[in-house]
Write an enzyme that holds these catalytic residues in place. Structure first.
Site, PDB file in Angstrom:
ATOM      1  N   GLY A 108       0.816  -1.205   0.000  1.00  0.00           N
ATOM      2  CA  GLY A 108       0.000   0.000   0.000  1.00  0.00           C
ATOM      3  C   GLY A 108       0.845   1.248   0.000  1.00  0.00           C
ATOM      4  O   GLY A 108       2.065   1.209   0.175  1.00  0.00           O
ATOM      5  N   PHE A 164       2.272   9.374   4.215  1.00  0.00           N
ATOM      6  CA  PHE A 164       3.617   9.514   4.794  1.00  0.00           C
ATOM      7  C   PHE A 164       4.628   8.512   4.257  1.00  0.00           C
ATOM      8  O   PHE A 164       5.815   8.656   4.515  1.00  0.00           O
ATOM      9  CB  PHE A 164       3.542   9.393   6.322  1.00  0.00           C
ATOM     10  CG  PHE A 164       3.117  10.664   6.998  1.00  0.00           C
ATOM     11  CD1 PHE A 164       4.033  11.658   7.293  1.00  0.00           C
ATOM     12  CD2 PHE A 164       1.800  10.872   7.324  1.00  0.00           C
ATOM     13  CE1 PHE A 164       3.646  12.841   7.910  1.00  0.00           C
ATOM     14  CE2 PHE A 164       1.397  12.050   7.939  1.00  0.00           C
ATOM     15  CZ  PHE A 164       2.326  13.040   8.228  1.00  0.00           C
ATOM     16  N   GLY A 165       4.187   7.461   3.563  1.00  0.00           N
ATOM     17  CA  GLY A 165       5.164   6.481   3.092  1.00  0.00           C
ATOM     18  C   GLY A 165       4.513   5.302   2.402  1.00  0.00           C
ATOM     19  O   GLY A 165       3.312   5.304   2.118  1.00  0.00           O
ATOM     20  N   GLY A 197       0.589   5.445   1.436  1.00  0.00           N
ATOM     21  CA  GLY A 197      -0.168   6.437   2.193  1.00  0.00           C
ATOM     22  C   GLY A 197       0.441   7.803   2.082  1.00  0.00           C
ATOM     23  O   GLY A 197       1.370   8.032   1.290  1.00  0.00           O
ATOM     24  N   ASP A 203     -10.626   7.637  11.475  1.00  0.00           N
ATOM     25  CA  ASP A 203     -10.594   7.340  10.034  1.00  0.00           C
ATOM     26  C   ASP A 203     -10.977   5.881   9.765  1.00  0.00           C
ATOM     27  O   ASP A 203     -10.322   5.191   9.004  1.00  0.00           O
ATOM     28  CB  ASP A 203      -9.198   7.641   9.475  1.00  0.00           C
ATOM     29  CG  ASP A 203      -9.203   7.755   7.949  1.00  0.00           C
ATOM     30  OD1 ASP A 203     -10.275   8.039   7.381  1.00  0.00           O
ATOM     31  OD2 ASP A 203      -8.139   7.547   7.337  1.00  0.00           O
ATOM     32  N   LYS A 224       6.097  -0.460   7.018  1.00  0.00           N
ATOM     33  CA  LYS A 224       5.817   0.903   6.555  1.00  0.00           C
ATOM     34  C   LYS A 224       7.122   1.699   6.589  1.00  0.00           C
ATOM     35  O   LYS A 224       7.727   1.859   7.651  1.00  0.00           O
ATOM     36  CB  LYS A 224       4.770   1.573   7.434  1.00  0.00           C
ATOM     37  CG  LYS A 224       4.395   2.991   6.984  1.00  0.00           C
ATOM     38  CD  LYS A 224       3.537   3.716   8.002  1.00  0.00           C
ATOM     39  CE  LYS A 224       2.143   3.166   8.055  1.00  0.00           C
ATOM     40  NZ  LYS A 224       1.254   4.004   8.927  1.00  0.00           N
ATOM     41  N   VAL A 248       4.092   0.886   2.086  1.00  0.00           N
ATOM     42  CA  VAL A 248       4.064  -0.346   2.880  1.00  0.00           C
ATOM     43  C   VAL A 248       4.450  -1.504   1.974  1.00  0.00           C
ATOM     44  O   VAL A 248       3.827  -1.725   0.929  1.00  0.00           O
ATOM     45  CB  VAL A 248       2.663  -0.603   3.481  1.00  0.00           C
ATOM     46  CG1 VAL A 248       2.677  -1.883   4.325  1.00  0.00           C
ATOM     47  CG2 VAL A 248       2.213   0.581   4.320  1.00  0.00           C
TER      48      VAL A 248
END
Length: 246
Positions: free
Chosen positions: A110, A114-115, A112, A231, A130, A117
């Site tokens: 994945g 910030f970074g 996101g 979230d 992550k 995975v």
């Protein structure tokens, strides 16, 4: 956790091994109070009382790469931010070496804000890692966010919450290690026809999935310091294939 029964005074340590990896705990001295003279017991009791009320700072364990590790701590984590480089460990997961994570960068799980995975292997386990790059422009903001994620996730232990296992770092990147879920997220289970056929979730299974989501939220809300997710959405709900553990 090991609970070791000790019947005699002495200096004790414990060795834990997994495959070819071995770690030795710090030595602990056991004193028998029955052997202590009454004239000195008062001062010893006072000393122990002082130690309990003012425990010494926890030091970072020495390792085969302790010098490099210490340098990267100072470079990557300014003291003002009180991240994991402080002399007191504020989280309940180990710090490990990046080279021990066996990250498969080609297997992206994945991405996101910030970074990214990726899949990896650590101590024989398949894990999700992550990777959060630390840019100079947003360094303080990123460090504060990472500190918050580490401190919260390391304290959450529930069957329906992804387990936070370890942390690693280099000068430019922080790696957060989580358990890996073999399955899909709820968004794909709902909107991807291919995933929907592969998972084959029945009406009864849907109720089972939602029950587990509620159990996770209830656990967080019942903590002494309440944790709010803010979230909860299909993309953040992971479902194991077959057993539908969520």
């Amino acid at each position: 956790m090991n609970i070791i029964v000790v019947s005699e005074p002495g200096v004790y340590s414990s060795e834990v091994s997994l495959a070819d990896i071995k770690q030795l705990s710090k030595a602990v001295q056991i004193i028998a109070f029955s052997d202590i003279d009454d004239r000195t017991s008062g001062s010893i009791q006072k000393d122990l009382s002082n130690r309990c009320s003012n425990p010494p700072p926890i030091s970072i364990p020495t390792s085969r790469n302790s010098a490099v590790q210490s340098t990267s701590m100072e470079k990557g984590f300014p003291r003002d931010d009180k991240i994991i480089a402080t002399n007191r460990l504020t989280f309940a997961v180990p710090e490990v070496f990046v080279q021990d994570l066996n990250i498969n960068y080609s297997s992206l799980v994945g991405r996101g804000a910030f970074g990214t995975v990726s899949k990896g292997k650590w101590t024989g386990l398949e894990v999700a890692i992550k990777a959060i790059p630390i840019t100079k422009r947003a360094k303080n903001t990123i460090l504060r966010t990472v500190e918050k994620e580490i401190n919260i996730n390391s304290k959450l232990r529930h069957l329906n919450i992804i387990k936070f296992l370890a942390v690693a770092r280099t000068d430019n990147t922080i790696y957060l290690v989580y358990e890996f879920i073999m399955g899909c997220n709820m968004e794909d289970a709902i909107f991807s026809e291919e995933t929907k056929l592969d998972m084959d979730v029945t009406a009864k299974g849907k109720l089972y999935i939602m029950k587990q989501v509620v159990q996770a939220a209830l656990y967080m809300h019942s903590l002494e310091l309440v944790v709010l997710h803010h979230d909860i959405k299909p993309g953040n709900i992971l479902i194991r294939k077959g057993c539908l553990s969520t």
